[in-house]
Design an enzyme around this catalytic site. Structure first.
Site, short mmCIF file in Angstrom:
data_model
loop_
_atom_site.label_atom_id
_atom_site.label_comp_id
_atom_site.label_asym_id
_atom_site.label_seq_id
_atom_site.Cartn_x
_atom_site.Cartn_y
_atom_site.Cartn_z
N CYS A 128 0.83 -1.20 0.00
CA CYS A 128 0.00 0.00 0.00
C CYS A 128 0.87 1.26 0.00
CB CYS A 128 -0.90 -0.04 1.23
SG CYS A 128 -1.83 1.46 1.50
N CYS A 139 -0.32 4.05 2.38
CA CYS A 139 -0.01 3.82 3.79
C CYS A 139 1.48 4.03 4.08
CB CYS A 139 -0.37 2.40 4.22
SG CYS A 139 -1.86 1.74 3.49
N ASP A 140 2.34 3.54 3.21
CA ASP A 140 3.77 3.46 3.55
C ASP A 140 4.68 4.31 2.68
OD1 ASP A 140 3.06 1.53 5.44
OD2 ASP A 140 3.17 -0.07 3.95
#
Ligand code: NAP
Length: 312
Positions: free
Chosen positions: A137, A140-141
């Site tokens: 993701c 997200c990261d």
């Protein structure tokens, strides 16, 4: 005692992604007493899509924002139980018993909207280095890799969008590694990747991921030159499609296709009376707009087992 006297809800929707939200809106507005369960906070995979440009009415919107809007809208019409996972579901005569991490509920109809989960490469190093440079993701990261070199694996819309996003947030080299000589992504998305200087490596397999405490390099196989070599990166984003989350569908004995997606008819009925399915769990186009449409149809079709008049 009749089914109606012991029933908690008329309709239970499992999964609060676009299909679940839309089903809740249509069910609630049709006067159906509805509960929605989601094992996390709702939104499904769309929540982490960096940007969505093909949902009618929104030229470009981050997935998180669109899902937030849908959630605010849907919670007006049903009881939402977030962070409550359905662990078991059974059908006894015409009543479903739904056992969650909290308690047990009953309903007369069920709509399965569990969607999909990220497919894994299944190669050495992937599991060991997950969270240490292996991610599924970019939203997200991605921020952890600003100024660093990353790889994105895959050739579909998701992979290319992730690669563009990583470039936009300031990753240094973004290398899209695809196993074939042609992307699967839409032309407009591919063109944007090229404009944004995403480097595309065709006909290349990632054979293993290496690093001690964090990702250090990938072992690649260039199929064109039949050459294997180490490729230095700080992170690898795996974006190679999804697998249906069909465990609950299996418990209900709903028919699945060869890829594990729930088979439905045009009204979103499964082979089990009172069980409907909508969204990515049914396979096909797997777009937010089609998930919403399927959710709406499933909710209205469910009136057939609720002793209610089809409202439209
Ligand atoms: P996808 O379209 O199924 O693409 C998966 C990609 O991963 C393919 O290029 C596939 O290669 C590759 N792949 C699969 N298994 C692999 C493996 N073991 N090793 C290496 N590569 C592998 O998946 P997606 O991109 O996640 O999209 C899922 C659905 O959402 C699609 O219907 C897509 O259109 C939709 N979507 C749409 C948008 C949009 O804005 N329109 C955005 C995101 C997603 P091959 O090409 O060789 O099969």
């Amino acid at each position: 005692m009749s089914v109606w006297e012991i029933m908690d809800y008329e309709l239970a929707i499992i999964g609060a992604g676009p299909a679940g939200y839309s089903a809740a809106i249509y069910a609630g507005r049709s006067g159906i007493k509805t509960v929605v369960f989601d094992k996390i906070g709702g939104g499904g995979l769309a929540l982490v899509s960096p940007k969505i440009e093909n949902y009618a009415g929104f030229e470009s919107i981050p997935g998180s924002e669109l899902m937030d809007k849908m959630q605010k809208h849907a919670i007006k019409y049903a009881d939402f139980h977030f962070i409550e996972e359905v662990k078991k579901i059974t059908k006894n005569e015409n009543l479903f018993t739904i056992e969650t991490t909290n308690k047990s509920y009953t309903s007369k109809a069920v709509i399965l909207c569990m969607g999909t989960e990220y497919r894994k490469l299944g190669i050495p190093g992937e599991q060991e280095l997950q969270g240490k440079g292996v991610s599924y993701c970019s939203t997200c990261d991605g921020q952890f890799f600003k100024g660093k070199n990353v790889a994105v694996v895959g050739g579909g819309n998701s992979a290319v969008i992730e690669a563009i996003f990583l470039k936009q947030i300031g990753c240094k080299d973004v290398n899209l590694i695809h196993r074939r000589d042609q992307l699967r992504a839409e032309k407009a998305i591919e063109d944007e990747a090229i404009t944004k200087q995403v480097k595309i490596m065709y006909r290349t397999h990632v054979e293993s991921i290496h690093g001690d405490q964090k990702v250090d390099y990938l072992y690649l196989h260039d199929l064109t030159k039949d050459k294997k070599y180490n490729f230095s990166v700080d992170g690898i984003f795996v974006s190679i499609g999804e697998e249906p989350q069909n465990a609950l569908a299996k418990m209900l004995d709903t028919k699945l296709d060869e890829k594990g997606y729930v088979i439905i008819d045009k009204q979103q009925r499964t082979n089990i009376k009172g069980v409907y399915a909508a969204g990515d769990i049914t396979g096909g186009l797997r777009q937010i707009i089609t998930a919403c449409a399927e959710g709406a149809i499933a909710a209205l079709t469910s009136t057939e087992v609720l002793g209610k008049k089809y409202p439209y």
